[in-house]
Design a protein around this motif. Structure first.
Motif, PDB file in Angstrom:
ATOM      1  N   ARG A  35      86.582  31.310 119.851  1.00 30.95           N
ATOM      2  CA  ARG A  35      85.750  32.301 119.101  1.00 30.95           C
ATOM      3  C   ARG A  35      86.411  33.723 118.585  1.00 30.95           C
ATOM      4  NH1 ARG A  35      81.519  33.547 116.031  1.00 30.95           N
ATOM      5  NH2 ARG A  35      80.507  35.443 116.773  1.00 30.95           N
ATOM      6  N   GLU A 104      77.917  29.974 124.850  1.00 34.68           N
ATOM      7  CA  GLU A 104      76.741  30.037 123.731  1.00 34.68           C
ATOM      8  C   GLU A 104      75.403  29.105 124.525  1.00 34.68           C
ATOM      9  OE1 GLU A 104      77.607  29.217 119.507  1.00 34.68           O
ATOM     10  OE2 GLU A 104      79.135  28.061 120.426  1.00 34.68           O
ATOM     11  N   SER A 109      74.688  34.050 122.413  1.00 34.49           N
ATOM     12  CA  SER A 109      76.185  33.715 122.562  1.00 34.49           C
ATOM     13  C   SER A 109      76.991  34.869 122.361  1.00 34.49           C
ATOM     14  CB  SER A 109      76.572  33.149 121.094  1.00 34.49           C
ATOM     15  OG  SER A 109      76.379  33.900 120.099  1.00 34.49           O
TER      16      SER A 109
END
Length: 130
Positions: A35, A104, A109
């Motif tokens: 991420r 998520e 998320s």
């Protein structure tokens, strides 16, 4: 460059887990690494994320996540799998032994800090006490 909030984060108190001496003040899960890489890929002026702490919420403290274009003198630098996370000096003690994850679901998320140092969290999980 003014900082801006990147994302919100949830804090989870981890019970039954003792602090284990590690080389890094903060460890990142593979999901958190991916991420962070995706957040930084189109921002050549940014060198990593910065984690801070501020007074907020019903339980006292909450973590902040901002883009970092420089490393401040007293920041702790965590480098893992090609990403850099800088920990503000005010947040360093509260993060020792913490795992940073990215989760998520159908509705959210967010980054999640699994922290063995905190004593309690609020009902929504955004603030904590030490």
């Amino acid at each position: 460059m003014a900082t801006r909030v990147v994302a919100t984060a949830t804090v989870r108190a981890v019970t039954g887990r003792k602090l284990i001496a590690t080389r890094a003040a903060l460890t990142l899960t593979p999901a958190a690494v991916q991420r962070i890489k995706s957040l930084l890929q189109d921002k050549p002026e940014v060198i990593g994320l910065k984690v801070g702490v501020r007074q907020r919420g019903c339980n006292g403290l909450s973590y902040t996540l901002d883009y970092a274009s420089t490393k401040d003198k007293l920041d702790e630098e965590v480098v893992q799998d090609g990403v850099k996370v800088f920990i503000d000096k005010k947040a360093q003690l509260s993060l020792l032994g913490t795992e940073m994850d990215f989760v998520e679901s159908k509705l959210t998320s967010e980054f999640v800090f699994n922290n063995p140092n905190i004593k309690g969290t609020c009902g929504c999980g955004e603030s904590f006490s030490m």
